[in-house]
Write an enzyme that holds these catalytic residues in place. Structure first.
Site, PDB file in Angstrom:
ATOM      1  CD  GLU A 125       8.170  -2.368  -5.881  1.00  0.00           C
ATOM      2  OE1 GLU A 125       8.042  -1.550  -4.813  1.00  0.00           O
ATOM      3  OE2 GLU A 125       7.204  -2.616  -6.742  1.00  0.00           O
ATOM      4  N   GLY A 146       0.971  -1.363  -0.114  1.00  0.00           N
ATOM      5  CA  GLY A 146       0.039   0.165   0.031  1.00  0.00           C
ATOM      6  C   GLY A 146       0.677   1.203  -0.160  1.00  0.00           C
ATOM      7  CE1 TYR A 147       5.585   0.584   0.676  1.00  0.00           C
ATOM      8  CE2 TYR A 147       7.026   1.748  -0.695  1.00  0.00           C
ATOM      9  CZ  TYR A 147       6.717   1.104   0.405  1.00  0.00           C
ATOM     10  OH  TYR A 147       8.087   0.588   1.034  1.00  0.00           O
TER      11      TYR A 147
HETATM   12  C1  LIG Z   1       2.254  -3.144 -12.952  1.00  0.00           C
HETATM   13  C2  LIG Z   1       2.142  -2.217 -12.046  1.00  0.00           C
HETATM   14  C3  LIG Z   1       2.016  -2.492 -10.607  1.00  0.00           C
HETATM   15  C4  LIG Z   1       2.119  -1.710  -9.521  1.00  0.00           C
HETATM   16  N1  LIG Z   1       1.924  -2.383  -8.341  1.00  0.00           N
HETATM   17  C5  LIG Z   1       1.639  -1.398  -7.201  1.00  0.00           C
HETATM   18  C6  LIG Z   1       1.669  -1.802  -5.915  1.00  0.00           C
HETATM   19  O1  LIG Z   1       1.315  -2.847  -5.760  1.00  0.00           O
HETATM   20  N2  LIG Z   1       1.474  -1.023  -4.921  1.00  0.00           N
HETATM   21  C7  LIG Z   1       1.721   0.256  -5.142  1.00  0.00           C
HETATM   22  O2  LIG Z   1       1.509   1.155  -4.167  1.00  0.00           O
HETATM   23  N3  LIG Z   1       1.820   0.816  -6.369  1.00  0.00           N
HETATM   24  C8  LIG Z   1       2.080   0.031  -7.414  1.00  0.00           C
HETATM   25  N4  LIG Z   1       2.277   0.506  -8.658  1.00  0.00           N
HETATM   26  C9  LIG Z   1       1.970   1.918  -9.035  1.00  0.00           C
HETATM   27  C10 LIG Z   1       3.578   2.559  -9.305  1.00  0.00           C
HETATM   28  O3  LIG Z   1       4.459   2.439  -8.173  1.00  0.00           O
HETATM   29  C11 LIG Z   1       3.444   4.058  -9.730  1.00  0.00           C
HETATM   30  O4  LIG Z   1       2.420   3.698 -10.918  1.00  0.00           O
HETATM   31  C12 LIG Z   1       4.563   4.661 -10.121  1.00  0.00           C
HETATM   32  O5  LIG Z   1       5.425   4.965  -8.980  1.00  0.00           O
HETATM   33  C13 LIG Z   1       4.205   5.945 -10.948  1.00  0.00           C
HETATM   34  O6  LIG Z   1       3.470   6.616 -10.549  1.00  0.00           O
HETATM   35  P1  LIG Z   1       2.107   7.331 -11.357  1.00  0.00           P
HETATM   36  O7  LIG Z   1       1.349   6.123 -11.850  1.00  0.00           O
HETATM   37  O8  LIG Z   1       1.444   7.859 -10.165  1.00  0.00           O
HETATM   38  O9  LIG Z   1       2.715   8.281 -12.256  1.00  0.00           O
HETATM   39  P2  LIG Z   1       3.240   9.790 -12.001  1.00  0.00           P
HETATM   40  O10 LIG Z   1       3.903   9.809 -10.781  1.00  0.00           O
HETATM   41  O11 LIG Z   1       1.866  10.553 -12.187  1.00  0.00           O
HETATM   42  O12 LIG Z   1       4.004  10.017 -13.285  1.00  0.00           O
HETATM   43  C14 LIG Z   1       3.640  10.346 -14.702  1.00  0.00           C
HETATM   44  C15 LIG Z   1       4.838  10.461 -15.677  1.00  0.00           C
HETATM   45  O13 LIG Z   1       5.569  11.769 -15.026  1.00  0.00           O
HETATM   46  C16 LIG Z   1       7.167  11.442 -14.968  1.00  0.00           C
HETATM   47  N5  LIG Z   1       7.526  12.256 -13.690  1.00  0.00           N
HETATM   48  C17 LIG Z   1       6.968  12.386 -12.622  1.00  0.00           C
HETATM   49  N6  LIG Z   1       7.645  12.906 -11.669  1.00  0.00           N
HETATM   50  C18 LIG Z   1       8.781  13.223 -12.387  1.00  0.00           C
HETATM   51  C19 LIG Z   1      10.177  13.887 -12.054  1.00  0.00           C
HETATM   52  N7  LIG Z   1      10.198  14.317 -10.699  1.00  0.00           N
HETATM   53  N8  LIG Z   1      11.150  13.766 -13.124  1.00  0.00           N
HETATM   54  C20 LIG Z   1      10.907  13.124 -14.126  1.00  0.00           C
HETATM   55  N9  LIG Z   1       9.847  12.468 -14.567  1.00  0.00           N
HETATM   56  C21 LIG Z   1       8.799  12.442 -13.619  1.00  0.00           C
HETATM   57  C22 LIG Z   1       7.143   9.600 -14.477  1.00  0.00           C
HETATM   58  O14 LIG Z   1       8.264   9.412 -14.940  1.00  0.00           O
HETATM   59  C23 LIG Z   1       5.723   9.217 -15.620  1.00  0.00           C
HETATM   60  O15 LIG Z   1       6.363   9.230 -16.803  1.00  0.00           O
HETATM   61  C24 LIG Z   1       2.390  -0.310  -9.788  1.00  0.00           C
HETATM   62  C25 LIG Z   1       2.318   0.215 -11.128  1.00  0.00           C
HETATM   63  C26 LIG Z   1       2.473  -0.708 -12.218  1.00  0.00           C
HETATM   64  C27 LIG Z   1       2.385  -0.314 -13.615  1.00  0.00           C
END
Ligand SMILES: Cc1cc2nc3c(=O)[nH]c(=O)nc-3n(C[C@H](O)[C@H](O)[C@H](O)COP(=O)(O)OP(=O)(O)OC[C@H]3O[C@@H](n4cnc5c(N)ncnc54)[C@H](O)[C@@H]3O)c2cc1C
Length: 391
Positions: A245, A128-129
Protein backbone atom coordinates in the site's frame (compact mmCIF):
# COMPACT_ATOMS: atom_id res chain seq x y z
CA UNK A 1 13.10 -10.95 -26.73
CA UNK A 2 15.40 -7.93 -26.30
CA UNK A 3 14.06 -4.93 -24.39
CA UNK A 4 14.10 -2.84 -27.57
CA UNK A 5 12.10 -5.47 -29.46
CA UNK A 6 9.67 -5.62 -26.54
CA UNK A 7 9.32 -1.83 -26.65
CA UNK A 8 8.56 -1.86 -30.37
CA UNK A 9 6.04 -4.68 -30.12
CA UNK A 10 4.34 -3.14 -27.08
CA UNK A 11 4.09 0.28 -28.68
CA UNK A 12 2.42 -1.04 -31.79
CA UNK A 13 0.01 -3.13 -29.68
CA UNK A 14 -0.87 -0.06 -27.61
CA UNK A 15 -1.38 2.09 -30.71
CA UNK A 16 -3.57 -0.54 -32.32
CA UNK A 17 -5.66 -1.37 -29.26
CA UNK A 18 -6.20 1.72 -27.12
CA UNK A 19 -9.43 3.43 -28.28
CA UNK A 20 -8.69 6.90 -29.65
CA UNK A 21 -11.17 8.65 -27.33
CA UNK A 22 -9.10 7.64 -24.28
CA UNK A 23 -6.05 9.40 -25.69
CA UNK A 24 -7.86 12.63 -26.44
CA UNK A 25 -9.08 13.98 -23.13
CA UNK A 26 -9.16 13.19 -19.42
CA UNK A 27 -11.00 9.96 -18.63
CA UNK A 28 -11.48 8.36 -15.23
CA UNK A 29 -9.69 5.07 -14.64
CA UNK A 30 -12.28 2.38 -13.82
CA UNK A 31 -12.20 0.62 -10.44
CA UNK A 32 -13.98 -2.51 -11.72
CA UNK A 33 -16.30 -4.68 -9.65
CA UNK A 34 -19.67 -6.35 -10.02
CA UNK A 35 -21.35 -2.96 -10.43
CA UNK A 36 -18.55 -1.30 -12.36
CA UNK A 37 -19.33 1.99 -14.03
CA UNK A 38 -17.53 3.45 -17.03
CA UNK A 39 -17.75 7.18 -17.68
CA UNK A 40 -16.63 6.43 -21.23
CA UNK A 41 -17.75 3.12 -22.82
CA UNK A 42 -14.32 2.87 -24.47
CA UNK A 43 -12.82 2.43 -20.99
CA UNK A 44 -14.55 -0.96 -20.83
CA UNK A 45 -13.19 -1.91 -24.26
CA UNK A 46 -9.71 -0.88 -23.13
CA UNK A 47 -10.02 -2.79 -19.85
CA UNK A 48 -11.08 -5.98 -21.63
CA UNK A 49 -8.30 -5.75 -24.20
CA UNK A 50 -5.66 -5.17 -21.53
CA UNK A 51 -7.02 -7.99 -19.38
CA UNK A 52 -6.83 -10.32 -22.38
CA UNK A 53 -3.18 -9.32 -22.91
CA UNK A 54 -2.29 -9.55 -19.18
CA UNK A 55 -1.62 -5.78 -19.05
CA UNK A 56 -3.90 -4.96 -16.11
CA UNK A 57 -1.49 -6.88 -13.84
CA UNK A 58 1.61 -6.97 -16.05
CA UNK A 59 4.01 -8.70 -13.64
CA UNK A 60 1.62 -11.42 -12.41
CA UNK A 61 1.92 -15.00 -13.66
CA UNK A 62 -0.07 -15.71 -16.83
CA UNK A 63 -2.17 -18.38 -15.10
CA UNK A 64 -3.58 -15.62 -12.85
CA UNK A 65 -4.26 -13.11 -15.60
CA UNK A 66 -0.89 -11.36 -15.79
CA UNK A 67 1.68 -11.02 -18.57
CA UNK A 68 4.72 -12.20 -16.56
CA UNK A 69 6.70 -9.05 -17.41
CA UNK A 70 9.92 -8.45 -15.54
CA UNK A 71 10.65 -5.10 -13.86
CA UNK A 72 12.39 -3.63 -16.92
CA UNK A 73 9.57 -4.67 -19.27
CA UNK A 74 6.98 -3.26 -16.88
CA UNK A 75 8.85 0.06 -16.90
CA UNK A 76 8.92 0.05 -20.71
CA UNK A 77 5.17 -0.58 -20.79
CA UNK A 78 4.62 2.40 -18.45
CA UNK A 79 6.94 4.64 -20.46
CA UNK A 80 5.19 3.81 -23.72
CA UNK A 81 1.74 4.38 -22.20
CA UNK A 82 2.91 7.73 -20.85
CA UNK A 83 4.43 8.70 -24.17
CA UNK A 84 1.27 7.79 -26.09
CA UNK A 85 -0.98 9.51 -23.48
CA UNK A 86 -2.71 6.23 -22.70
CA UNK A 87 -4.46 5.86 -19.32
CA UNK A 88 -4.27 2.82 -17.01
CA UNK A 89 -7.01 0.33 -17.80
CA UNK A 90 -7.87 -0.43 -14.16
CA UNK A 91 -7.10 0.70 -10.62
CA UNK A 92 -7.86 -0.37 -7.09
CA UNK A 93 -6.86 -2.28 -4.00
CA UNK A 94 -7.20 -5.60 -5.82
CA UNK A 95 -4.30 -4.85 -8.13
CA UNK A 96 -2.10 -2.89 -5.76
CA UNK A 97 -2.72 -4.45 -2.35
CA UNK A 98 -4.58 -7.72 -1.88
CA UNK A 99 -3.45 -9.21 -5.22
CA UNK A 100 0.29 -8.93 -4.44
CA UNK A 101 -0.35 -10.14 -0.86
CA UNK A 102 -2.22 -13.19 -2.17
CA UNK A 103 0.59 -13.99 -4.60
CA UNK A 104 2.91 -14.12 -1.61
CA UNK A 105 0.75 -15.60 1.15
CA UNK A 106 -2.35 -17.11 -0.51
CA UNK A 107 -2.73 -20.85 -1.07
CA UNK A 108 -3.25 -22.25 -4.60
CA UNK A 109 -7.02 -22.33 -4.21
CA UNK A 110 -7.19 -18.70 -3.04
CA UNK A 111 -4.91 -17.51 -5.83
CA UNK A 112 -6.93 -19.36 -8.47
CA UNK A 113 -10.20 -18.00 -7.10
CA UNK A 114 -9.32 -14.34 -6.63
CA UNK A 115 -6.41 -13.26 -8.81
CA UNK A 116 -7.97 -13.76 -12.27
CA UNK A 117 -11.09 -11.86 -11.13
CA UNK A 118 -8.94 -9.00 -9.89
CA UNK A 119 -6.95 -8.89 -13.13
CA UNK A 120 -10.16 -8.78 -15.19
CA UNK A 121 -11.66 -6.07 -12.99
CA UNK A 122 -14.58 -8.32 -12.03
CA UNK A 123 -14.30 -7.80 -8.27
CA UNK A 124 -13.63 -4.63 -6.31
CA UNK A 125 -11.96 -4.85 -2.88
CA UNK A 126 -11.82 -2.78 0.27
CA UNK A 127 -9.52 -2.82 3.29
CA UNK A 128 -10.85 -3.56 6.79
CA UNK A 129 -7.94 -2.54 8.99
CA UNK A 130 -8.68 0.65 11.00
CA UNK A 131 -11.18 0.70 13.86
CA UNK A 132 -12.51 3.61 15.93
CA UNK A 133 -9.89 2.92 18.64
CA UNK A 134 -7.18 1.43 16.42
CA UNK A 135 -5.46 3.49 13.74
CA UNK A 136 -1.76 4.03 14.28
CA UNK A 137 -1.88 1.35 16.98
CA UNK A 138 -3.50 -1.03 14.50
CA UNK A 139 -2.56 -4.19 16.41
CA UNK A 140 -4.95 -3.19 19.20
CA UNK A 141 -7.93 -3.95 16.92
CA UNK A 142 -10.99 -5.52 18.57
CA UNK A 143 -13.16 -6.99 15.78
CA UNK A 144 -13.69 -10.59 16.93
CA UNK A 145 -13.91 -13.78 14.87
CA UNK A 146 -14.99 -16.97 16.61
CA UNK A 147 -14.92 -20.45 15.06
CA UNK A 148 -18.28 -22.11 14.40
CA UNK A 149 -17.97 -25.35 12.40
CA UNK A 150 -16.36 -24.54 9.05
CA UNK A 151 -16.93 -20.82 9.49
CA UNK A 152 -15.87 -17.84 11.55
CA UNK A 153 -18.54 -15.61 13.04
CA UNK A 154 -17.40 -12.00 12.98
CA UNK A 155 -18.58 -9.11 15.15
CA UNK A 156 -17.15 -5.61 15.34
CA UNK A 157 -16.62 -2.36 13.51
CA UNK A 158 -14.14 -0.89 11.05
CA UNK A 159 -13.78 2.74 10.07
CA UNK A 160 -12.34 4.83 7.21
CA UNK A 161 -13.00 1.84 4.93
CA UNK A 162 -12.33 3.43 1.53
CA UNK A 163 -14.91 2.44 -1.07
CA UNK A 164 -16.70 -0.03 1.26
CA UNK A 165 -20.05 1.08 -0.14
CA UNK A 166 -18.96 0.00 -3.62
CA UNK A 167 -16.69 -2.93 -2.83
CA UNK A 168 -17.59 -6.59 -3.44
CA UNK A 169 -15.08 -8.20 -1.08
CA UNK A 170 -13.09 -7.12 1.96
CA UNK A 171 -9.68 -8.16 3.29
CA UNK A 172 -10.11 -7.83 6.99
CA UNK A 173 -8.06 -8.07 10.16
CA UNK A 174 -9.90 -9.89 12.94
CA UNK A 175 -8.94 -10.93 16.45
CA UNK A 176 -9.01 -14.71 16.81
CA UNK A 177 -7.11 -15.04 20.10
CA UNK A 178 -7.96 -12.29 22.59
CA UNK A 179 -5.61 -13.75 25.22
CA UNK A 180 -2.45 -13.69 23.10
CA UNK A 181 -0.13 -10.63 23.01
CA UNK A 182 -1.84 -8.15 20.68
CA UNK A 183 0.24 -8.83 17.54
CA UNK A 184 -0.14 -12.60 17.87
CA UNK A 185 -3.92 -13.05 18.01
CA UNK A 186 -4.81 -11.45 14.67
CA UNK A 187 -5.98 -13.31 11.56
CA UNK A 188 -6.20 -12.06 7.96
CA UNK A 189 -9.59 -13.02 6.55
CA UNK A 190 -11.39 -12.48 3.23
CA UNK A 191 -15.14 -12.30 2.80
CA UNK A 192 -17.88 -11.14 0.50
CA UNK A 193 -19.40 -7.77 1.40
CA UNK A 194 -22.81 -9.16 0.36
CA UNK A 195 -22.72 -11.61 3.33
CA UNK A 196 -25.68 -11.07 5.70
CA UNK A 197 -24.66 -8.98 8.73
CA UNK A 198 -22.32 -6.62 6.83
CA UNK A 199 -23.52 -3.02 6.71
CA UNK A 200 -21.82 0.20 5.65
CA UNK A 201 -22.47 3.80 6.47
CA UNK A 202 -20.74 6.32 4.20
CA UNK A 203 -18.89 9.13 5.97
CA UNK A 204 -19.79 12.38 4.26
CA UNK A 205 -17.00 14.93 3.99
CA UNK A 206 -17.24 18.69 3.86
CA UNK A 207 -16.83 18.45 0.06
CA UNK A 208 -20.04 16.41 -0.13
CA UNK A 209 -18.09 13.40 -1.38
CA UNK A 210 -17.94 10.17 0.55
CA UNK A 211 -14.75 8.30 -0.17
CA UNK A 212 -14.90 6.13 2.92
CA UNK A 213 -17.29 4.44 5.34
CA UNK A 214 -17.96 3.00 8.75
CA UNK A 215 -18.32 -0.75 8.27
CA UNK A 216 -20.23 -2.93 10.74
CA UNK A 217 -20.19 -6.71 11.20
CA UNK A 218 -22.99 -8.41 13.07
CA UNK A 219 -22.71 -12.20 13.22
CA UNK A 220 -21.14 -12.29 9.77
CA UNK A 221 -20.21 -15.80 8.58
CA UNK A 222 -16.98 -16.29 6.64
CA UNK A 223 -15.56 -19.69 5.68
CA UNK A 224 -12.44 -20.69 7.61
CA UNK A 225 -10.81 -21.55 4.28
CA UNK A 226 -10.73 -17.79 3.57
CA UNK A 227 -7.94 -17.22 6.09
CA UNK A 228 -4.82 -15.99 4.29
CA UNK A 229 -1.62 -17.30 5.87
CA UNK A 230 -1.94 -18.92 9.28
CA UNK A 231 -4.58 -18.38 11.96
CA UNK A 232 -3.30 -15.86 14.56
CA UNK A 233 -0.39 -14.92 12.28
CA UNK A 234 -2.29 -12.36 10.22
CA UNK A 235 -0.03 -9.55 11.40
CA UNK A 236 2.72 -10.81 9.07
CA UNK A 237 0.38 -10.62 6.07
CA UNK A 238 -1.03 -7.29 7.26
CA UNK A 239 2.41 -5.69 7.49
CA UNK A 240 3.45 -6.86 4.04
CA UNK A 241 0.20 -5.59 2.56
CA UNK A 242 0.90 -2.20 4.15
CA UNK A 243 4.26 -2.17 2.38
CA UNK A 244 2.48 -2.72 -0.94
CA UNK A 245 0.00 0.00 0.00
CA UNK A 246 2.77 2.44 0.92
CA UNK A 247 4.55 1.75 -2.36
CA UNK A 248 1.31 2.57 -4.17
CA UNK A 249 0.75 5.77 -2.15
CA UNK A 250 4.33 6.90 -2.91
CA UNK A 251 3.36 7.06 -6.56
CA UNK A 252 0.03 8.85 -6.12
CA UNK A 253 1.46 12.20 -7.14
CA UNK A 254 3.41 10.88 -10.13
CA UNK A 255 2.41 12.69 -13.28
CA UNK A 256 -0.03 10.70 -15.40
CA UNK A 257 -0.49 10.81 -19.17
CA UNK A 258 -1.68 14.20 -20.44
CA UNK A 259 -1.04 15.87 -17.05
CA UNK A 260 0.95 19.08 -17.36
CA UNK A 261 4.41 19.30 -15.79
CA UNK A 262 5.15 22.05 -13.27
CA UNK A 263 7.23 24.08 -15.75
CA UNK A 264 4.37 23.85 -18.28
CA UNK A 265 1.90 25.09 -15.66
CA UNK A 266 4.30 27.88 -14.72
CA UNK A 267 4.61 29.10 -18.30
CA UNK A 268 0.83 28.99 -18.70
CA UNK A 269 -0.02 30.64 -15.37
CA UNK A 270 2.78 33.18 -14.93
CA UNK A 271 4.41 33.52 -18.35
CA UNK A 272 8.06 34.04 -19.21
CA UNK A 273 10.10 37.22 -19.25
CA UNK A 274 13.19 37.06 -21.45
CA UNK A 275 12.84 33.28 -21.68
CA UNK A 276 12.54 32.63 -17.94
CA UNK A 277 10.28 33.11 -14.94
CA UNK A 278 10.80 36.59 -13.57
CA UNK A 279 10.06 35.57 -9.96
CA UNK A 280 13.37 34.14 -8.78
CA UNK A 281 12.22 32.46 -5.52
CA UNK A 282 9.42 30.80 -7.48
CA UNK A 283 11.93 29.65 -10.08
CA UNK A 284 14.14 28.18 -7.36
CA UNK A 285 11.19 26.37 -5.75
CA UNK A 286 10.18 24.90 -9.11
CA UNK A 287 13.71 23.72 -9.85
CA UNK A 288 14.04 22.17 -6.38
CA UNK A 289 10.68 20.43 -6.61
CA UNK A 290 11.46 19.07 -10.08
CA UNK A 291 14.89 17.80 -9.01
CA UNK A 292 13.49 16.14 -5.88
CA UNK A 293 10.68 14.52 -7.87
CA UNK A 294 13.22 13.14 -10.31
CA UNK A 295 15.55 11.98 -7.53
CA UNK A 296 12.70 10.15 -5.80
CA UNK A 297 11.58 8.43 -8.97
CA UNK A 298 15.14 7.30 -9.76
CA UNK A 299 15.72 6.10 -6.19
CA UNK A 300 12.47 4.10 -6.21
CA UNK A 301 13.52 2.61 -9.54
CA UNK A 302 17.00 1.72 -8.26
CA UNK A 303 15.48 0.11 -5.19
CA UNK A 304 13.06 -1.94 -7.31
CA UNK A 305 15.90 -3.12 -9.52
CA UNK A 306 18.12 -3.96 -6.55
CA UNK A 307 15.38 -5.96 -4.83
CA UNK A 308 14.50 -7.86 -8.01
CA UNK A 309 15.32 -11.24 -6.47
CA UNK A 310 12.91 -10.77 -3.57
CA UNK A 311 10.30 -8.85 -5.63
CA UNK A 312 8.40 -7.88 -2.46
CA UNK A 313 8.79 -4.41 -0.94
CA UNK A 314 10.37 -3.98 2.49
CA UNK A 315 10.44 -1.50 5.38
CA UNK A 316 12.16 0.84 2.92
CA UNK A 317 8.66 1.46 1.54
CA UNK A 318 8.15 3.64 4.65
CA UNK A 319 10.94 5.97 3.50
CA UNK A 320 9.43 6.31 0.05
CA UNK A 321 5.91 6.76 1.44
CA UNK A 322 7.09 9.48 3.80
CA UNK A 323 9.12 11.35 1.19
CA UNK A 324 6.69 10.78 -1.71
CA UNK A 325 3.67 12.11 0.18
CA UNK A 326 5.61 15.18 1.36
CA UNK A 327 6.66 15.79 -2.25
CA UNK A 328 3.10 15.42 -3.45
CA UNK A 329 1.82 17.90 -0.88
CA UNK A 330 4.59 20.35 -1.79
CA UNK A 331 3.82 19.94 -5.52
CA UNK A 332 0.18 20.81 -4.91
CA UNK A 333 1.15 23.83 -2.80
CA UNK A 334 3.45 25.00 -5.57
CA UNK A 335 0.64 24.77 -8.12
CA UNK A 336 -1.42 26.95 -5.82
CA UNK A 337 1.39 29.49 -5.73
CA UNK A 338 1.53 29.46 -9.51
CA UNK A 339 -2.18 29.82 -10.12
CA UNK A 340 -2.97 32.16 -7.23
CA UNK A 341 -6.62 32.70 -6.30
CA UNK A 342 -7.77 30.70 -9.32
CA UNK A 343 -6.75 27.58 -7.39
CA UNK A 344 -9.33 28.14 -4.67
CA UNK A 345 -12.42 27.55 -6.79
CA UNK A 346 -15.07 25.17 -5.57
CA UNK A 347 -17.74 25.62 -8.23
CA UNK A 348 -19.08 28.14 -10.72
CA UNK A 349 -18.21 29.64 -14.07
CA UNK A 350 -15.31 31.69 -12.76
CA UNK A 351 -13.06 28.62 -12.79
CA UNK A 352 -12.18 26.19 -15.53
CA UNK A 353 -12.27 22.43 -15.11
CA UNK A 354 -8.54 22.15 -14.46
CA UNK A 355 -8.65 24.79 -11.72
CA UNK A 356 -11.58 23.10 -9.99
CA UNK A 357 -9.76 19.77 -10.14
CA UNK A 358 -6.65 21.36 -8.64
CA UNK A 359 -8.54 22.63 -5.59
CA UNK A 360 -9.78 19.14 -4.86
CA UNK A 361 -6.42 17.51 -5.60
CA UNK A 362 -4.71 19.95 -3.22
CA UNK A 363 -7.16 19.14 -0.41
CA UNK A 364 -6.99 15.41 -1.14
CA UNK A 365 -3.18 15.46 -1.01
CA UNK A 366 -3.38 16.35 2.69
CA UNK A 367 -4.67 12.84 3.39
CA UNK A 368 -1.73 11.13 1.67
CA UNK A 369 0.45 11.49 4.75
CA UNK A 370 -2.30 9.93 6.93
CA UNK A 371 -3.64 7.00 4.86
CA UNK A 372 -1.61 3.80 4.92
CA UNK A 373 -0.06 4.92 8.22
CA UNK A 374 0.77 8.52 9.15
CA UNK A 375 4.12 10.21 8.52
CA UNK A 376 4.95 9.98 12.24
CA UNK A 377 4.43 6.21 12.11
CA UNK A 378 6.62 5.96 8.98
CA UNK A 379 9.36 7.87 10.84
CA UNK A 380 9.06 5.42 13.75
CA UNK A 381 9.40 2.46 11.33
CA UNK A 382 12.38 4.05 9.56
CA UNK A 383 14.08 4.69 12.93
CA UNK A 384 13.53 1.15 14.18
CA UNK A 385 13.55 -1.08 11.12
CA UNK A 386 15.73 0.74 8.60
CA UNK A 387 18.22 2.61 10.81
CA UNK A 388 18.16 0.09 13.66
CA UNK A 389 17.86 2.78 16.35
CA UNK A 390 16.79 1.67 19.84
CA UNK A 391 13.15 2.12 21.01
C1 LIG B 1 -7.97 9.10 2.77
C2 LIG B 1 -7.89 7.99 3.78
C3 LIG B 1 -8.25 6.71 3.40
C4 LIG B 1 -8.20 5.67 4.31
N1 LIG B 1 -8.62 4.41 3.92
C5 LIG B 1 -8.59 3.40 4.80
C6 LIG B 1 -9.07 2.10 4.41
O1 LIG B 1 -9.49 1.89 3.27
N2 LIG B 1 -9.06 1.12 5.33
C7 LIG B 1 -8.59 1.30 6.59
O2 LIG B 1 -8.58 0.34 7.36
N3 LIG B 1 -8.14 2.53 7.00
C8 LIG B 1 -8.14 3.57 6.13
N4 LIG B 1 -7.69 4.82 6.53
C9 LIG B 1 -7.33 5.03 7.92
C10 LIG B 1 -5.83 5.27 8.15
O3 LIG B 1 -5.11 4.06 8.02
C11 LIG B 1 -5.68 5.87 9.54
O4 LIG B 1 -6.31 7.16 9.50
C12 LIG B 1 -4.25 6.04 9.97
O5 LIG B 1 -3.64 4.80 10.16
C13 LIG B 1 -4.13 6.89 11.25
O6 LIG B 1 -4.96 6.40 12.24
P1 LIG B 1 -5.98 7.36 13.04
O7 LIG B 1 -6.74 8.14 12.01
O8 LIG B 1 -6.75 6.52 13.99
O9 LIG B 1 -5.06 8.40 13.80
P2 LIG B 1 -4.37 8.19 15.23
O10 LIG B 1 -3.72 6.86 15.27
O11 LIG B 1 -5.37 8.51 16.28
O12 LIG B 1 -3.26 9.30 15.20
C14 LIG B 1 -3.50 10.66 15.54
C15 LIG B 1 -2.19 11.42 15.47
O13 LIG B 1 -1.28 10.90 16.46
C16 LIG B 1 -0.05 10.53 15.85
N5 LIG B 1 0.49 9.33 16.48
C17 LIG B 1 -0.20 8.23 16.84
N6 LIG B 1 0.63 7.29 17.37
C18 LIG B 1 1.88 7.81 17.31
C19 LIG B 1 3.16 7.32 17.69
N7 LIG B 1 3.34 6.10 18.21
N8 LIG B 1 4.25 8.14 17.46
C20 LIG B 1 4.09 9.38 16.91
N9 LIG B 1 2.89 9.90 16.56
C21 LIG B 1 1.80 9.12 16.74
C22 LIG B 1 -0.40 10.25 14.40
O14 LIG B 1 0.73 10.39 13.55
C23 LIG B 1 -1.48 11.28 14.12
O15 LIG B 1 -0.89 12.51 13.79
C24 LIG B 1 -7.74 5.89 5.64
C25 LIG B 1 -7.37 7.19 6.01
C26 LIG B 1 -7.44 8.23 5.10
C27 LIG B 1 -7.04 9.59 5.53
Amino acid sequence: MSLEAFRKETRSWLEANCPASLREGPTGVPAGGRNATFSNPDSKVWLDRCAERGFTAPTWPKEYGGAELDTAEQRVLREEMMDLAIPSPLMGMGLTMIGPALLEFGNDEQKAEHLPKIARGDIRWCQGYSEPGSGSDLASLQTRAVVDGDDYIINGQKIWTSGADEADWIFCLVRTDPDAPKHNGITFLLFDMATPGVSVKPIRLISGASPFCETFFEDVRAPRKNVVGKVNEGWTVAKRLLQYERTMITNIGARGPRAKSLPEIAVEAVGLTGGKLADRPLRDSLALQSMNDRALSLTVRRNTEESKSTKAPSFVSSMFKYYGTEQNKARNELQLRLRGTQSFGWEGDGFNREELALTRAWLRSKANSIEGGTSEIQLNIIAKRVLGLPD
